[in-house]
Scaffold this active site. Structure first.
Site, PDB file in Angstrom:
ATOM      1  N   HIS A  68       0.828  -1.202   0.000  1.00 32.43           N
ATOM      2  CA  HIS A  68       0.000   0.000   0.000  1.00 32.43           C
ATOM      3  C   HIS A  68       0.861   1.251   0.000  1.00 32.43           C
ATOM      4  O   HIS A  68       1.903   1.296   0.644  1.00 32.43           O
ATOM      5  CB  HIS A  68      -0.963   0.005   1.191  1.00 32.43           C
ATOM      6  CG  HIS A  68      -0.308  -0.021   2.547  1.00 32.43           C
ATOM      7  ND1 HIS A  68       0.081   1.126   3.209  1.00 32.43           N
ATOM      8  CD2 HIS A  68       0.022  -1.038   3.368  1.00 32.43           C
ATOM      9  CE1 HIS A  68       0.604   0.792   4.384  1.00 32.43           C
ATOM     10  NE2 HIS A  68       0.592  -0.513   4.501  1.00 32.43           N
ATOM     11  N   ASP A  70      -0.633   4.252   0.805  1.00 37.67           N
ATOM     12  CA  ASP A  70      -1.172   5.199   1.798  1.00 37.67           C
ATOM     13  C   ASP A  70      -0.436   5.033   3.127  1.00 37.67           C
ATOM     14  O   ASP A  70       0.131   3.972   3.420  1.00 37.67           O
ATOM     15  CB  ASP A  70      -2.689   5.012   1.987  1.00 37.67           C
ATOM     16  CG  ASP A  70      -3.084   3.607   2.426  1.00 37.67           C
ATOM     17  OD1 ASP A  70      -2.456   2.643   1.955  1.00 37.67           O
ATOM     18  OD2 ASP A  70      -4.007   3.469   3.246  1.00 37.67           O
ATOM     19  N   ASP A 101       6.342   1.449   7.080  1.00 38.17           N
ATOM     20  CA  ASP A 101       4.979   0.960   6.780  1.00 38.17           C
ATOM     21  C   ASP A 101       4.365   1.790   5.663  1.00 38.17           C
ATOM     22  O   ASP A 101       3.690   2.753   5.929  1.00 38.17           O
ATOM     23  CB  ASP A 101       4.139   1.024   8.048  1.00 38.17           C
ATOM     24  CG  ASP A 101       2.777   0.361   7.886  1.00 38.17           C
ATOM     25  OD1 ASP A 101       2.530  -0.267   6.841  1.00 38.17           O
ATOM     26  OD2 ASP A 101       1.955   0.489   8.791  1.00 38.17           O
ATOM     27  N   GLU A 134      -5.164   0.794   2.557  1.00 43.47           N
ATOM     28  CA  GLU A 134      -4.906  -0.293   3.502  1.00 43.47           C
ATOM     29  C   GLU A 134      -5.077   0.203   4.927  1.00 43.47           C
ATOM     30  O   GLU A 134      -5.603  -0.493   5.779  1.00 43.47           O
ATOM     31  CB  GLU A 134      -3.485  -0.844   3.316  1.00 43.47           C
ATOM     32  CG  GLU A 134      -3.270  -2.224   3.940  1.00 43.47           C
ATOM     33  CD  GLU A 134      -2.913  -2.189   5.405  1.00 43.47           C
ATOM     34  OE1 GLU A 134      -3.031  -3.235   6.062  1.00 43.47           O
ATOM     35  OE2 GLU A 134      -2.522  -1.132   5.935  1.00 43.47           O
ATOM     36  N   GLU A 135      -4.626   1.435   5.174  1.00 43.93           N
ATOM     37  CA  GLU A 135      -4.664   1.970   6.539  1.00 43.93           C
ATOM     38  C   GLU A 135      -6.059   2.460   6.911  1.00 43.93           C
ATOM     39  O   GLU A 135      -6.330   2.724   8.068  1.00 43.93           O
ATOM     40  CB  GLU A 135      -3.652   3.118   6.684  1.00 43.93           C
ATOM     41  CG  GLU A 135      -2.196   2.724   6.406  1.00 43.93           C
ATOM     42  CD  GLU A 135      -1.605   1.836   7.489  1.00 43.93           C
ATOM     43  OE1 GLU A 135      -2.344   1.397   8.387  1.00 43.93           O
ATOM     44  OE2 GLU A 135      -0.392   1.585   7.414  1.00 43.93           O
ATOM     45  N   GLU A 163       4.437  -5.832   4.256  1.00 45.44           N
ATOM     46  CA  GLU A 163       4.249  -5.205   5.579  1.00 45.44           C
ATOM     47  C   GLU A 163       5.485  -5.425   6.450  1.00 45.44           C
ATOM     48  O   GLU A 163       6.163  -6.448   6.336  1.00 45.44           O
ATOM     49  CB  GLU A 163       3.029  -5.822   6.283  1.00 45.44           C
ATOM     50  CG  GLU A 163       1.698  -5.464   5.679  1.00 45.44           C
ATOM     51  CD  GLU A 163       1.290  -4.007   5.899  1.00 45.44           C
ATOM     52  OE1 GLU A 163       1.968  -3.294   6.677  1.00 45.44           O
ATOM     53  OE2 GLU A 163       0.315  -3.578   5.271  1.00 45.44           O
ATOM     54  N   HIS A 347       3.582   3.771  12.536  1.00 45.83           N
ATOM     55  CA  HIS A 347       2.470   4.609  13.004  1.00 45.83           C
ATOM     56  C   HIS A 347       2.899   5.598  14.088  1.00 45.83           C
ATOM     57  O   HIS A 347       2.068   6.316  14.643  1.00 45.83           O
ATOM     58  CB  HIS A 347       1.278   3.770  13.507  1.00 45.83           C
ATOM     59  CG  HIS A 347       0.626   2.941  12.426  1.00 45.83           C
ATOM     60  ND1 HIS A 347      -0.678   2.520  12.480  1.00 45.83           N
ATOM     61  CD2 HIS A 347       1.096   2.467  11.253  1.00 45.83           C
ATOM     62  CE1 HIS A 347      -0.974   1.819  11.393  1.00 45.83           C
ATOM     63  NE2 HIS A 347       0.107   1.773  10.632  1.00 45.83           N
TER      64      HIS A 347
HETATM   65 ZN   LIG Z   1       1.088  -1.316   6.422  1.00 53.41          ZN
END
Ligand SMILES: [Zn+2]
Length: 374
Positions: A68, A70, A101, A134-135, A163, A347
Site C-alpha cells: 500500500h 497510503d 509501513d 490499507e490503513e 508489511e 504509526h
Molecule cells: Zn502497512
C-alpha cells in the site's frame, strides 16, 4: 543496489499520501516500472487508487508483491525531529512517514526487480498489487484488485506482502497467517417489572447469565498448529436500571472472538446461537477479519531459505499481530507470506528505517524472485 531502493523510498515518502490519498505514488511507481516492461492496470474504486503492475515473464509462474502507498496521519508535526514528508537521511537513517509501513518495502521490491531486469535474468511473471486504502477502511482496496484478478484469471501463484514483519533484524520474523476476528453484540430480552412482583416480569439477566456461562465454556476444538487457540472473551455485560428493586427487561453483552483457522465464521455463529437457545435473544455479528494460514510448503521454504542465505537468520514463522491485506489474497487461495522491514516505529511520531535494512531487504527479495518456481 541499496542506493536505488533508498532513493525510491525517499521519493515515495516525499509524496504525501495520507490514507486514502495516493499522493501520486502509484504514478511515480509506473514511471519506474514501465521501462522494465511492466504494464499498469488501474483498478480504482470508490475514490481509491489501486494498481496492478504486471510484467510477462520468461519463466512459468506468477509471483506477486502486495502493498500500500497510503500512510497513517503524522500526528503533531512539531514533535517530528525531521519533517514527516522530507525523506531526510541522517547517519544512515531514513526519516519519514511510511519509511517502515510500507514505502520502504515497496522501494526494495522495485529495486530488486530492476536489478534482475538489468542483468537479463529470466524471471517468472511479476505483479505488484498496490492500493492506497490499507490503513483506512480497506473496502475498495486490495479486495477490488483481487476481484479484478479473479474475473480475469490473473491471480498469482504466490504473494509476498511487504508489511513490516520484522522485529530486531530484517527477516527475523515473517507472518504466514493471522487469526480471524468476530465481534458479537448479544441482547437478551425479558420484561421489566417490580422485584416484589416477579410473576409479572421476566428477568433478562437470569436468561443472560447461564447463556453467557455456556458461551464461555464452548469447546473450540483442536487449534491449527502454529496458531494460538481460538479465544472467546465476553468483554462487556450491561443490564438493569441501577435500582435494586427493578427486574431488568434487557441485558446486553459484547463478545470478542479471535479465531484460529481451525474454526470459521459459520461454525462460530452456530456455536453462539446454540449456547443462547431457549432465550429471547438478538445476536449481531461483525466478521471483521477472516483467518488465514499459508501451509508449510515450497513457497514458505523458499522465503525462509532466501532470508537464511542473505542474513544467516533462521526466521520465525509468526501468526501474531493485527490483520493485514494478506487475508484477501489468502481467501482467494493464494499462498501469502508477509515479509518487510522492522516495525519499531510504525504509526509513531518519528517513523524511520535504517538504510542498511533496505539493502538487506532488497537482497532477500531479489533472492526470492530469482529462485521462485511453480
Ligand atoms: Zn502497512
Amino acid at each position: 543496489m541499496s542506493e536505488i531502493a533508498t532513493n525510491i523510498a525517499v521519493k515515495l515518502i516525499q509524496r504525501e499520501s495520507i490514507t486514502p490519498d495516493d499522493g501520486g505514488c502509484q504514478n511515480y511507481i509506473k514511471t519506474l516500472l514501465a521501462p522494465l516492461g511492466f504494464v499498469r492496470t488501474a483498478v480504482d474504486a470508490g475514490g481509491i487508487t489501486n494498481s496492478i503492475y504486471s510484467r510477462q515473464g520468461e519463466l512459468k509462474g506468477t509471483l506477486a508483491f502486495a502493498g500500500h502507498t497510503d500512510v497513517v496521519p503524522t500526528g503533531p508535526v512539531e514533535k517530528w525531529a525531521h519533517a514527516p514528508f522530507s525523506g531526510e537521511i541522517i547517519d544512515g537513517i531514513l526519516h519519514g512517514r511510511g519509511a517502515q509501513d510500507m514505502k520502504g518495502g515497496i522501494a526494495c521490491w522495485i529495486a530488486a526487480v530492476g536489478k534482475l531486469c538489468s542483468e537479463y535474468t529470466p524471471l517468472p511473471t511479476i505483479q505488484l498489487l498496490i492500493t492506497s486504502d490499507e490503513e483506512g477502511d480497506s473496502i475498495d482496496g486490495t479486495i477490488r484488485i483481487i476481484e479484478h484478478m479473479q474475473a480475469n484469471g490473473t491471480l498469482p501463484d504466490a504473494a509476498i506482502v511487504g508489511e513490516p514483519s520484522s522485529f530486531k533484524h530484517v527477516g527475523d520474523t515473517i507472518r504466514r497467517g493471522r487469526r480471524g476476528v468476530v465481534q458479537v453484540k448479544v441482547t437478551f430480552h425479558g420484561k421489566q417489572g417490580h422485584s416484589a412482583y416477579p410473576q409479572d416480569a421476566d428477568n433478562a439477566i437470569h436468561h443472560a447469565a447461564p447463556a453467557l456461562a455456556r458461551i464461555a465454556e464452548i469447546n473450540w476444538g483442536e487449534p491449527t498448529e502454529g496458531f494460538p487457540p481460538t479465544s472467546c472473551q465476553i468483554t462487556n455485560v450491561n443490564g438493569g436500571t441501577g435500582a435494586t428493586n427493578v427486574i431488568p427487561g434487557h441485558c446486553e453483552a459484547l463478545i470478542d472472538i479471535r479465531y484460529n483457522p481451525g474454526n470459521n465464521f459459520d461454525g462460530i455463529k452456530s456455536a453462539l446461537e446454540a449456547a443462547c437457545a431457549g432465550c429471547d435473544v438478538t445476536l449481531e455479528f461483525d466478521h471483521s477479519a477472516t483467518a488465514f494460514s499459508t501451509a508449510d510448503g515450497p513457497f514458505l521454504e523458499l522465503v525462509c531459505n532466501s532470508i537464511k542465505s542473505i542474513t544467516g537468520i533462521k526466521t520465525v514463522r509468526d501468526t501474531g499481530g493485527g490483520t493485514s491485506d494478506g487475508r484477501f489474497l489468502a481467501a482467494a487461495g493464494v499462498p501469502v507470506v508477509e515479509l518487510g522491514t522492522t516495525n519499531s516505529t510504525i504509526h509513531q511520531v518519528g517513523e524511520c528505517v535504517a538504510v542498511r535494512e533496505l539493502a538487506t531487504l532488497t537482497a532477500i527479495y531479489t533472492d526470492i524472485i530469482e529462485n521462485f518456481e511453480v
